[in-house]
Structure formats: C-alpha cells, structure tokens
Write an enzyme that holds these catalytic residues in place. Structure first.
Site, short mmCIF file in Angstrom:
data_model
loop_
_atom_site.label_atom_id
_atom_site.label_comp_id
_atom_site.label_asym_id
_atom_site.label_seq_id
_atom_site.Cartn_x
_atom_site.Cartn_y
_atom_site.Cartn_z
N LYS A 118 6.30 -5.11 -3.95
CA LYS A 118 6.17 -5.31 -2.50
C LYS A 118 7.44 -6.00 -2.02
CE LYS A 118 3.12 -4.36 0.64
NZ LYS A 118 2.07 -3.32 0.61
N ASP A 158 4.76 -0.56 5.41
CA ASP A 158 3.58 -1.43 5.44
C ASP A 158 3.53 -1.94 6.88
OD1 ASP A 158 1.54 -2.83 3.46
OD2 ASP A 158 2.22 -4.41 4.79
N GLY A 230 -7.04 -3.39 14.61
CA GLY A 230 -5.66 -2.94 14.68
C GLY A 230 -5.54 -1.66 15.48
N VAL A 234 -2.43 2.68 10.09
CA VAL A 234 -3.64 2.80 9.27
C VAL A 234 -4.86 3.05 10.16
CG1 VAL A 234 -5.14 1.55 7.67
CG2 VAL A 234 -2.65 1.42 7.41
N TRP A 236 -4.84 4.32 13.09
CA TRP A 236 -4.65 5.66 13.69
C TRP A 236 -5.21 6.76 12.77
CZ3 TRP A 236 -0.93 9.21 11.58
CH2 TRP A 236 -0.70 10.33 12.36
O1 2IT Z 1 -0.25 -1.38 0.74
C1 2IT Z 1 0.12 -0.23 0.45
O2 2IT Z 1 -0.43 0.42 -0.46
C2 2IT Z 1 1.22 0.35 1.20
N1 2IT Z 1 1.72 -0.29 2.11
C3 2IT Z 1 1.78 1.70 0.83
C4 2IT Z 1 2.76 1.57 -0.28
C5 2IT Z 1 3.48 2.84 -0.65
O3 2IT Z 1 4.35 2.74 -1.53
O4 2IT Z 1 3.22 3.90 -0.10
#
Ligand code: 2IT
Length: 441
Positions: A118, A158, A230, A234, A236
């Site tokens: 991340k 994200d 939200g 996501v 959407w």
């Molecule tokens: O939390 C998640 O799984 C994402 N933000 C997607 C991560 C990704 O590499 O597609």
C-alpha cells in the site's frame, strides 16, 4: 500484540487490523508448531520495507507545497507487491501499514499470485484543480518510479486516486523509465492498457459476494433496500450492480452528510456520482441540489441513519461505529458487508455478529477490485485485452471462490458462517505456508 503495542504506540489502525487477524487465527496457529518455530506471525506483521519520501510541488497561486509520500511493500510470499495508493489528508504510516497488512490477506484470497502493498500521501485532493492534481501526481511519481515495476511492485488506485490520477502517474513513469511497461500500474485507461471493468470491479465484485452470502442464508437481494456510504468509485460500482440485481439504493453519503433517495437511485444519479467525484468538492449535498425532491440531504448524518435491509460501507475505515450498528439493527437491517477496508469498528462487528446479522469483512467483500487489477496485469503481460464478458466471468469465478474459502474455514457448529474468521484463516494459511516453504528470509 502486547509487544506490538509497546513498539508502535498510537498506530491505532495498524494495531486494530493485526488484532483482528490474530484473534481469528489463534486456534489454527496453535495447531501448527512449524509456524511458531519459524516465527511466522512475528515476520508477517512487519512490512518487508517502507519507503518514505518528500513530494514538493507548486500550487496554482505559485506557492510551494510539500507533502509526504510512502510506499509500503508489505509481503511478497505469494507474488510481487500489489496494492493501491491513497491520497487523503489523514494518511499516516499507521494507516498504510493497516492497509498493506489487510491487502496481503485479501490478495491471497483472490486466487491470483499477488503479494501485499500500500502507499499514498497526505496530499488532500479536496478543492484542488486538475492542474494541481497533475503536478502533484508527477512529483509523487518522480520519487516512486524506481521502487516499482511490473514484476516487482504494482500500485493502483484507492481513496483519492482514480483513473485520472493513474493517468498522470503513468505518464510520468513512462517519461522517467523510458519503457512502455503497461503492467507497472493498474486501473489504467481503456486505450492504454487498462482492463475493461476495472473501474466497476470493486463494487461489482462486492455485490457478487453479497449475492453468495444471501444465497447461503436462503435470501434474495431482489427488492432489498440498500444503504451505501460514500459516492466515490467503490460506491458508484456498488450502486450500478445493486440496482441491476433488483435492489433499491436508498442512501449515499459524504463527509458533509447523507442523501436519502426513497424511490431508489436512478441511472442519471449514478452518472452524476462521477461528476461529483471529478469536481473534488467532496460534498454529497451536490446530488440533492441536482435532483431536488428525489434526493433529500441531511447535514451531519451518516448513511446508517436510513432504514435499509442491507448496509454497505463503501468509504473509509472505521466509518461504522457500535452506535451505528445498534441504529441499523433497531431499524431492521439484517446484512452488513464491508466494501471499504476495515469499514466497521471492532465494537460494531461484535454487536452485529452477536445479533445474528449477516456480516462479511472487507478483505473478502472488496477483493474483486484488486483481483481485476490482477487480471489487468495478466492482459498487460500477454499484450492482449479481454472482452467485458471474459473479465466479468473471471470476476464471478473469483468471488465465488473467495466465498467458498470463507465457508471452508469459517463454518460454525450451527452451520452459520463466521466470514471474519473464514477470510482471515484462509488468507493466513496461504501466506503462512508460502513463507514457510521459502525459508527464513
Ligand atoms: O484496497 C484495495 O484492494 C485497492 N485499493 C485496490 C488495489 C489494487 O491493486 O487494485
């Protein structure tokens, strides 16, 4: 846990995520002395490495701005580091460590060979112009590009990072690396290596998972009232698929409050969510202003104040508290599935599970997003692109498989499924076994 609390005081999100997994796996772990001997847990809770860097850029007034950027390469036992980038003013190492830790188990559940990572920045996209976003993304990638690669570490979006931001970062990556490595980022645009359905995949996958949860409990989603939090990417995708499956989306929300939509969200409203996201205003009230009478805004209220059958947190960690859980249950909600990462506070999960509410955790429910990123990587590596149907069929298969893994490891004596336990144990067993087989590294 006691050692980690002393070592990382105040890293609350990280400690919360680790605590949940360790609680779930305790029994299984104790049945495997070989895990203990190789100190699997002590190794798994620490990221492989953390990059921290300064990101300096110039805003539209000509003022110099400095933010912090991070990339946490958490675990590579089952594949190259994979996970999103979050741009949000509250980003800290603790937040990204929790997300990288969760990502490791989530990616293990997808059936695809991806490790966990991340990253992100405390850059706040709210109120920024398109040019400011571009300059920030370029400055961020100027630092990040040497840490990533298609077989090494593959970032994606994200919170605060969508197709536009991935585009700006990819443009800068290409310029610096002088290689057309499409597979270095996922969530790309459709004409330059992106996969069909990646934008929709987190929300679509979540609804496919909800369908499995409901089917296993002998229920049907048709006619159900769904409250979403939200209004970003996501929410959407979840709104599109929930509506398509015959449910009624009766609430969306934002940091400013909730929009209640008694007749259910329409296609025009779903399309308008994209306009709201692109505006960077971060206000759900804009929906009520655009659709007066159909969407009713209440300031300061959450989506969980709206009467619904199914509640889907789609925004941010810890967005659903124990008090919210009590309000939902009192209003007749019988299913809560986290679509955001760690969307529910521990007290909320405890309350929901003890009241017989169907509950499933983010790392299972939202894994369709990263899974489709994995499918994008496969297409990039093969220099091919699949049709929407091919991607959707694979996403269906993956979500079904994740549900099966949860059932296998989470089935209780009374036949009900503890999805938290199921997801954590299934993910843990895969990563732990891979670590064991690769020796002490
Ligand atoms: O939390 C998640 O799984 C994402 N933000 C997607 C991560 C990704 O590499 O597609």
């Amino acid at each position: 846990m006691a050692k980690l609390q002393v070592k990382y005081p105040g890293e609350n999100e990280y400690l919360q995520a680790v605590q949940e997994v360790l609680d779930s796996i305790e029994d299984v772990y104790n049945q495997h002395p070989e895990f203990e001997q190789a100190k699997i847990v002590e190794r798994m809770v620490e990221p492989d490495r953390i990059f921290t860097f300064r990101v300096t850029w110039t805003d539209d007034r000509g003022e110099v701005q400095t933010n912090l950027g991070y990339r946490i390469q958490f675990n590579s036992a089952i594949g190259p580091y994979k996970g999103g980038l979050r741009f949000h003013r509250a980003v800290t190492p603790s937040m990204l460590k929790f997300l990288g830790f969760e990502q490791t188990f989530k990616n293990a559940l997808t059936t695809l060979p991806m490790g966990g990572a991340k990253g992100g920045s405390d850059f706040d996209p709210a109120g920024k112009s398109n040019n400011e976003i571009m300059r920030f993304c370029q400055a961020f990638m100027y630092e990040l590009w040497q840490c990533i690669g298609p077989d090494q570490d593959i970032p994606a979006g994200d919170v605060g990072v969508g197709g536009r931001e991935i585009g700006y970062m990819y443009g800068m990556y290409k310029k610096l690396a002088r290689q057309y490595n499409t597979g270095v980022l996922t969530g790309k645009g459709g004409t330059w290596g992106g996969s069909i359905l990646r934008p929709e995949a987190t929300g679509f996958g979540a609804l496919y998972f909800v369908e499995h949860v409901l089917k296993h409990a002998g229920k049907d989603i048709k006619g159900c009232r769904v409250a979403l939090s939200g209004f970003g990417n996501v929410a959407w995708g979840a709104a599109i698929k929930a509506t398509e499956l015959g449910a009624k989306v009766v609430a969306i929300s934002g940091p400013d409050g909730v929009c209640e939509i008694p007749e259910g969200i329409t296609k025009d409203m779903i399309d308008y969510m994209l306009v709201m996201r692109a505006s960077n205003r971060n206000k759900v009230q804009d929906m009520a202003d655009m659709f007066p009478g159909k969407a009713v805004f209440t300031e300061g209220k959450k989506a969980w104040s709206v009467k619904c059958d199914i509640a889907l947190p789609c925004a941010f960690q810890n967005e659903l508290s124990e008090d919210d859980a009590k309000e939902l249950v009192a209003n007749g909600t019988w299913c809560v599935c986290e679509v955001s990462n760690m969307g529910c506070q521990p007290g909320a999960i405890h309350y929901l599970q003890h009241n017989g509410i169907l509950f499933a955790p983010g790392k299972a429910v939202n894994a369709g997003g990263v899974a489709t990123s994995g499918l994008e990587m496969t297409q990039n590596a093969g220099h091919i692109s699949w049709s929407g149907k091919e991607v959707d069929d694979k996403l269906h298969f993956i979500m079904q498989s994740i549900h099966e893994q949860c059932v296998k490891y989470g089935v209780q004596p009374d036949g009900s499924i503890d999805y938290v336990k199921g997801a954590n144990i299934a993910g843990f067993m895969k990563v732990a076994t891979a670590m064991l087989e690769q020796g002490i590294i």
